[in-house]
Design a protein around this motif. Sequence first.
Motif, PDB file in Angstrom:
ATOM      1  N   ALA A   1       0.843  -1.193   0.000  1.00  0.00           N
ATOM      2  CA  ALA A   1       0.000   0.000   0.000  1.00  0.00           C
ATOM      3  C   ALA A   1       0.876   1.240   0.000  1.00  0.00           C
ATOM      4  O   ALA A   1       1.938   1.265   0.619  1.00  0.00           O
ATOM      5  CB  ALA A   1      -0.936   0.009   1.206  1.00  0.00           C
ATOM      6  N   ALA A   2       0.423   2.248  -0.718  1.00  0.00           N
ATOM      7  CA  ALA A   2       1.122   3.533  -0.746  1.00  0.00           C
ATOM      8  C   ALA A   2       0.082   4.626  -0.896  1.00  0.00           C
ATOM      9  O   ALA A   2      -0.939   4.439  -1.580  1.00  0.00           O
ATOM     10  CB  ALA A   2       2.122   3.578  -1.899  1.00  0.00           C
ATOM     11  N   GLN A   3       0.311   5.761  -0.255  1.00  0.00           N
ATOM     12  CA  GLN A   3      -0.624   6.868  -0.355  1.00  0.00           C
ATOM     13  C   GLN A   3       0.122   8.196  -0.399  1.00  0.00           C
ATOM     14  O   GLN A   3       1.275   8.278   0.009  1.00  0.00           O
ATOM     15  CB  GLN A   3      -1.627   6.858   0.796  1.00  0.00           C
ATOM     16  N   TYR A   4      -0.580   9.212  -0.897  1.00  0.00           N
ATOM     17  CA  TYR A   4       0.024  10.544  -1.028  1.00  0.00           C
ATOM     18  C   TYR A   4      -1.069  11.577  -0.868  1.00  0.00           C
ATOM     19  O   TYR A   4      -2.150  11.464  -1.463  1.00  0.00           O
ATOM     20  CB  TYR A   4       0.699  10.698  -2.389  1.00  0.00           C
ATOM     21  N   ASN A   5      -0.793  12.603  -0.078  1.00  0.00           N
ATOM     22  CA  ASN A   5      -1.710  13.711   0.130  1.00  0.00           C
ATOM     23  C   ASN A   5      -1.113  14.948  -0.522  1.00  0.00           C
ATOM     24  O   ASN A   5      -0.072  15.432  -0.091  1.00  0.00           O
ATOM     25  CB  ASN A   5      -1.931  13.937   1.633  1.00  0.00           C
ATOM     26  N   ASP A   6      -1.767  15.447  -1.585  1.00  0.00           N
ATOM     27  CA  ASP A   6      -1.305  16.656  -2.257  1.00  0.00           C
ATOM     28  C   ASP A   6      -1.892  17.855  -1.526  1.00  0.00           C
ATOM     29  O   ASP A   6      -3.074  18.178  -1.683  1.00  0.00           O
ATOM     30  CB  ASP A   6      -1.753  16.645  -3.718  1.00  0.00           C
ATOM     31  N   THR A   7      -1.070  18.511  -0.706  1.00  0.00           N
ATOM     32  CA  THR A   7      -1.560  19.636   0.085  1.00  0.00           C
ATOM     33  C   THR A   7      -1.928  20.829  -0.786  1.00  0.00           C
ATOM     34  O   THR A   7      -2.710  21.681  -0.374  1.00  0.00           O
ATOM     35  CB  THR A   7      -0.496  20.055   1.118  1.00  0.00           C
ATOM     36  N   GLY A   8      -1.374  20.879  -1.998  1.00  0.00           N
ATOM     37  CA  GLY A   8      -1.700  21.984  -2.894  1.00  0.00           C
ATOM     38  C   GLY A   8      -3.102  21.906  -3.457  1.00  0.00           C
ATOM     39  O   GLY A   8      -3.788  22.918  -3.614  1.00  0.00           O
ATOM     40  N   THR A   9      -3.547  20.697  -3.783  1.00  0.00           N
ATOM     41  CA  THR A   9      -4.876  20.520  -4.373  1.00  0.00           C
ATOM     42  C   THR A   9      -5.888  19.964  -3.382  1.00  0.00           C
ATOM     43  O   THR A   9      -7.084  19.950  -3.667  1.00  0.00           O
ATOM     44  CB  THR A   9      -4.803  19.558  -5.568  1.00  0.00           C
ATOM     45  N   GLY A  10      -5.409  19.487  -2.222  1.00  0.00           N
ATOM     46  CA  GLY A  10      -6.313  18.892  -1.249  1.00  0.00           C
ATOM     47  C   GLY A  10      -6.800  17.518  -1.645  1.00  0.00           C
ATOM     48  O   GLY A  10      -7.825  17.046  -1.124  1.00  0.00           O
ATOM     49  N   LEU A  11      -6.074  16.854  -2.546  1.00  0.00           N
ATOM     50  CA  LEU A  11      -6.484  15.531  -3.004  1.00  0.00           C
ATOM     51  C   LEU A  11      -5.641  14.440  -2.350  1.00  0.00           C
ATOM     52  O   LEU A  11      -4.460  14.634  -2.046  1.00  0.00           O
ATOM     53  CB  LEU A  11      -6.361  15.431  -4.526  1.00  0.00           C
ATOM     54  N   PHE A  12      -6.269  13.289  -2.171  1.00  0.00           N
ATOM     55  CA  PHE A  12      -5.631  12.116  -1.589  1.00  0.00           C
ATOM     56  C   PHE A  12      -5.543  11.033  -2.656  1.00  0.00           C
ATOM     57  O   PHE A  12      -6.511  10.791  -3.395  1.00  0.00           O
ATOM     58  CB  PHE A  12      -6.459  11.619  -0.400  1.00  0.00           C
ATOM     59  N   PHE A  13      -4.392  10.379  -2.734  1.00  0.00           N
ATOM     60  CA  PHE A  13      -4.165   9.320  -3.715  1.00  0.00           C
ATOM     61  C   PHE A  13      -3.691   8.064  -2.990  1.00  0.00           C
ATOM     62  O   PHE A  13      -2.941   8.138  -2.013  1.00  0.00           O
ATOM     63  CB  PHE A  13      -3.104   9.744  -4.740  1.00  0.00           C
ATOM     64  N   MET A  14      -4.110   6.900  -3.518  1.00  0.00           N
ATOM     65  CA  MET A  14      -3.723   5.647  -2.876  1.00  0.00           C
ATOM     66  C   MET A  14      -3.679   4.517  -3.904  1.00  0.00           C
ATOM     67  O   MET A  14      -4.481   4.485  -4.844  1.00  0.00           O
ATOM     68  CB  MET A  14      -4.714   5.290  -1.768  1.00  0.00           C
ATOM     69  N   ARG A  15      -2.735   3.620  -3.713  1.00  0.00           N
ATOM     70  CA  ARG A  15      -2.640   2.384  -4.498  1.00  0.00           C
ATOM     71  C   ARG A  15      -2.463   1.228  -3.529  1.00  0.00           C
ATOM     72  O   ARG A  15      -1.591   1.270  -2.667  1.00  0.00           O
ATOM     73  CB  ARG A  15      -1.467   2.429  -5.479  1.00  0.00           C
ATOM     74  N   VAL A  16      -3.307   0.210  -3.692  1.00  0.00           N
ATOM     75  CA  VAL A  16      -3.278  -0.927  -2.783  1.00  0.00           C
ATOM     76  C   VAL A  16      -3.210  -2.217  -3.597  1.00  0.00           C
ATOM     77  O   VAL A  16      -4.008  -2.427  -4.521  1.00  0.00           O
ATOM     78  CB  VAL A  16      -4.533  -0.965  -1.878  1.00  0.00           C
TER      79      VAL A  16
ATOM     80  N   LEU B   1      -3.257  10.368 -12.259  1.00  0.00           N
ATOM     81  CA  LEU B   1      -3.254  11.742 -12.734  1.00  0.00           C
ATOM     82  C   LEU B   1      -3.666  12.706 -11.627  1.00  0.00           C
ATOM     83  O   LEU B   1      -4.645  12.461 -10.908  1.00  0.00           O
ATOM     84  CB  LEU B   1      -4.186  11.893 -13.933  1.00  0.00           C
ATOM     85  N   ASP B   2      -2.911  13.781 -11.515  1.00  0.00           N
ATOM     86  CA  ASP B   2      -3.175  14.835 -10.535  1.00  0.00           C
ATOM     87  C   ASP B   2      -3.181  16.157 -11.282  1.00  0.00           C
ATOM     88  O   ASP B   2      -2.232  16.931 -11.239  1.00  0.00           O
ATOM     89  CB  ASP B   2      -2.081  14.799  -9.467  1.00  0.00           C
ATOM     90  N   GLY B   3      -4.278  16.405 -12.028  1.00  0.00           N
ATOM     91  CA  GLY B   3      -4.333  17.579 -12.885  1.00  0.00           C
ATOM     92  C   GLY B   3      -3.356  17.444 -14.023  1.00  0.00           C
ATOM     93  O   GLY B   3      -3.382  16.472 -14.775  1.00  0.00           O
ATOM     94  N   HIS B   4      -2.423  18.412 -14.149  1.00  0.00           N
ATOM     95  CA  HIS B   4      -1.391  18.361 -15.181  1.00  0.00           C
ATOM     96  C   HIS B   4      -0.158  17.602 -14.705  1.00  0.00           C
ATOM     97  O   HIS B   4       0.836  17.528 -15.440  1.00  0.00           O
ATOM     98  CB  HIS B   4      -0.992  19.785 -15.595  1.00  0.00           C
ATOM     99  N   ARG B   5      -0.219  17.047 -13.523  1.00  0.00           N
ATOM    100  CA  ARG B   5       0.901  16.327 -12.950  1.00  0.00           C
ATOM    101  C   ARG B   5       0.542  14.856 -12.795  1.00  0.00           C
ATOM    102  O   ARG B   5      -0.602  14.452 -13.022  1.00  0.00           O
ATOM    103  CB  ARG B   5       1.296  16.929 -11.595  1.00  0.00           C
TER     104      ARG B   5
END
Length: 282
Positions: free
Chosen positions: A35-50, A273-277
């Motif tokens: 499991a891995a996760q990431y919180n983009d504080t700039g966009t307020g989005l949470f990402f996860m792969r399990v 995908l995180d917008g253009h990133r």
Amino acid sequence: MSHPYILTLSCPDRMGLVHAVSGFLMEHGGNINEAAQYNDTGTGLFFMRVGFTCPESDFAQLRAALAEFAKPYQMQARLYPRALPMPTVILVSKEGHCLNDLLFRWRSGLLAIDVRAIISNHRDFYQLAASYNVPFHHIPVTKDNKAQAEARQLEIIESEGAELVVLARYMQILSNDLCGKLAGRAINIHHSFLPSFKGAKPYYQAHDRGVKLIGATAHYVTADLDEGPIIEQDVARVDHSKTVDDLTAIGKDTESQVLARAVKWHSEHRVLLDGHRTVIFR
């Protein structure tokens, strides 16, 4: 019997998301093995792969349950059977180093893809395709037949069930319409370290500027030329003694490696995908 799956998701960040996802999987007998996760504080989005195993063999039923679970969280969640290689179509023109590298890695079991077809606007690599027992489609492209050529390309892509389209030095600009239809599943290799030296002949541009580093960029295809979300990049050090031919030869090795990594990560569902990133769970 346990069945291996991969779950990817993104949603607005809030407390308890990891707990909620883990709870959902536990309810369905899931055993998490990565499991891995990431919180983009700039966009307020949470990402996860399990990555998990589950006795639930009915994929459609598990996916439907996931869709219901995701609704309250405004979550975009996708479930994939881990054991299935990703159906892939490769487009190429007259430079074959990336194509050859991908085919070798695929046949060697190093990439989780299934190459269903090769499409080219030239005939140069039909023998290479035949040596790997891959159907080869020669579709010439001119300014007069571009729409018809792209329609035929899309027909092949869809008939082969391609979930990934790789532009392995395919030197034609795709129309906005085709870019839209392939959004999120087409990867291009650009023989330069974007955003520098866009467009044609970047090694000539780099040589003219006397750069000390050359690179390659793998990115998703969008209607904006060489502007799609970047998946992977790498560089090689050079100096004033290197000719354009030297830069091109060094660059080809870099291109092949960068594209192979991008294809590997995409086919293993490690790219979100995180917008253009992009968020890459390596």
